[in-house]
Design a protein around this motif. Sequence first.
Motif, short mmCIF file in Angstrom:
data_model
loop_
_atom_site.label_atom_id
_atom_site.label_comp_id
_atom_site.label_asym_id
_atom_site.label_seq_id
_atom_site.Cartn_x
_atom_site.Cartn_y
_atom_site.Cartn_z
N SER A 1 0.82 -1.21 0.00
CA SER A 1 0.00 0.00 0.00
C SER A 1 0.86 1.26 0.00
O SER A 1 1.97 1.27 0.51
CB SER A 1 -0.92 -0.02 1.22
N HIS B 1 -8.76 4.96 5.36
CA HIS B 1 -9.75 3.97 5.78
C HIS B 1 -9.10 3.09 6.84
O HIS B 1 -7.92 3.26 7.15
CB HIS B 1 -10.31 3.17 4.61
N ASP C 1 -3.59 -2.48 6.34
CA ASP C 1 -2.44 -2.10 5.50
C ASP C 1 -2.33 -0.58 5.33
O ASP C 1 -1.41 -0.11 4.66
CB ASP C 1 -2.46 -2.82 4.15
N HIS C 2 -3.22 0.16 5.96
CA HIS C 2 -3.15 1.62 5.91
C HIS C 2 -3.02 2.25 7.30
O HIS C 2 -2.79 3.44 7.40
CB HIS C 2 -4.37 2.18 5.17
N ASP D 1 -8.00 3.49 -1.00
CA ASP D 1 -8.35 2.31 -1.80
C ASP D 1 -9.62 2.50 -2.63
O ASP D 1 -10.19 1.52 -3.12
CB ASP D 1 -8.45 1.08 -0.90
N HIS E 1 -3.15 1.61 -3.95
CA HIS E 1 -2.26 0.56 -4.45
C HIS E 1 -1.98 0.83 -5.92
O HIS E 1 -2.92 1.01 -6.70
CB HIS E 1 -2.92 -0.82 -4.31
ZN LIG Z 1 -5.18 -1.24 0.94
#
Ligand SMILES: [Zn+2]
Length: 347
Positions: free
Chosen positions: A39, A84, A88-89, A206, A243
């Motif tokens: 990410s 969000h 992964d963020h 995303d 991404h």
């Molecule tokens: Zn993501």
Amino acid sequence: MTGPVGTLREAPARFAGGLTEIAPQTYAWLQPNGDWSESNCGLVVGGDAAVLIDTAWDLRLTRRILAAVADEVGVPIRTVVATHADGDHVNGLQLLPDAEFVCAEAARDELAGENPGALRWSQTGVHLLRRFAIGPPRRFGAYLDWMLSPFEFRGIEVRGPDRTFAGRLQLTVGDRELHLHHLGPAHTAGDTIVHVPDAATVFAGDLLFTGVTPNGWTGPVAGWQAALHAIAALEPEVIVPGHGPVSDLGAVAELDRYWSWLTEHASRLLADGVSVDDAAEAIVRSDAFAAEPWGRWDCPERTVCNIVLIDRARRGVPTHITHRERPLIMWKVARLAARLRAGATPA
Ligand SMILES: [Zn+2]
């Protein structure tokens, strides 16, 4: 210097990674290839302070980003915005205890349901499945082991926001303005973009995947398309996807077209009584799919998730894929990935 930033798995990088200045005092941290949890982040500098947009999925990767910011920009991060609540963020937020953490109200509610500790156990479990199981459980284990193996989930704590907002929020850093727009639910309920008008830039989180198949956990698809139209209405020149490489409005239009195309093709099959799994496989194997730009995107197996959203919307039920449902969906995603790799013919 942080050195070259390659992909997190074995794949050769399709675009350059690391900290990139995309407009004056405006940066993207790019993580090739934008595959599962590879990410991106953003950084906006104003005067003697900076705003970070998102972190990585673990502490080790987030430390690498923070080291690059300290070395190459050298301005303290006073604020961190999450686009969000997906891990992964946000999983590196605890490394910025002195920065104010801002997110949408809906993202705060989703963060409360995150359990990064469970990822450690999943990592062990899928590794054992890959090594010792046979048949479909082994296939499932192999896919998730591949997905989770680059990450170190020890010590991650969920951090709640210091400030939330609904709708829109304006942040000021030095002489710069950042406009946060909550555009979810789409990929998740809390989806937020950061618009930086003086740089004609949008950090899309995303809501935009470039060169990689998006995956929707929440939907509906119609909401996602409305969010893409809202991004286009801001007329940015530069868009940093959650991404994939730095993009522009062409990528936004392409994703909008993807959702229309997929909805049309999937709805036709679903109306004929074809299952979600079989519809996904038939679509990604079709000549029509191969002829479109998405025929070349990574992770075509995610089409399963996306057709789940389309199927639920058709049936008039809530589209959101819950945390409890995710393992079953990932089972189907892994199954399709294995079938595509093996070149098996449709069942
Ligand atoms: Zn993501």
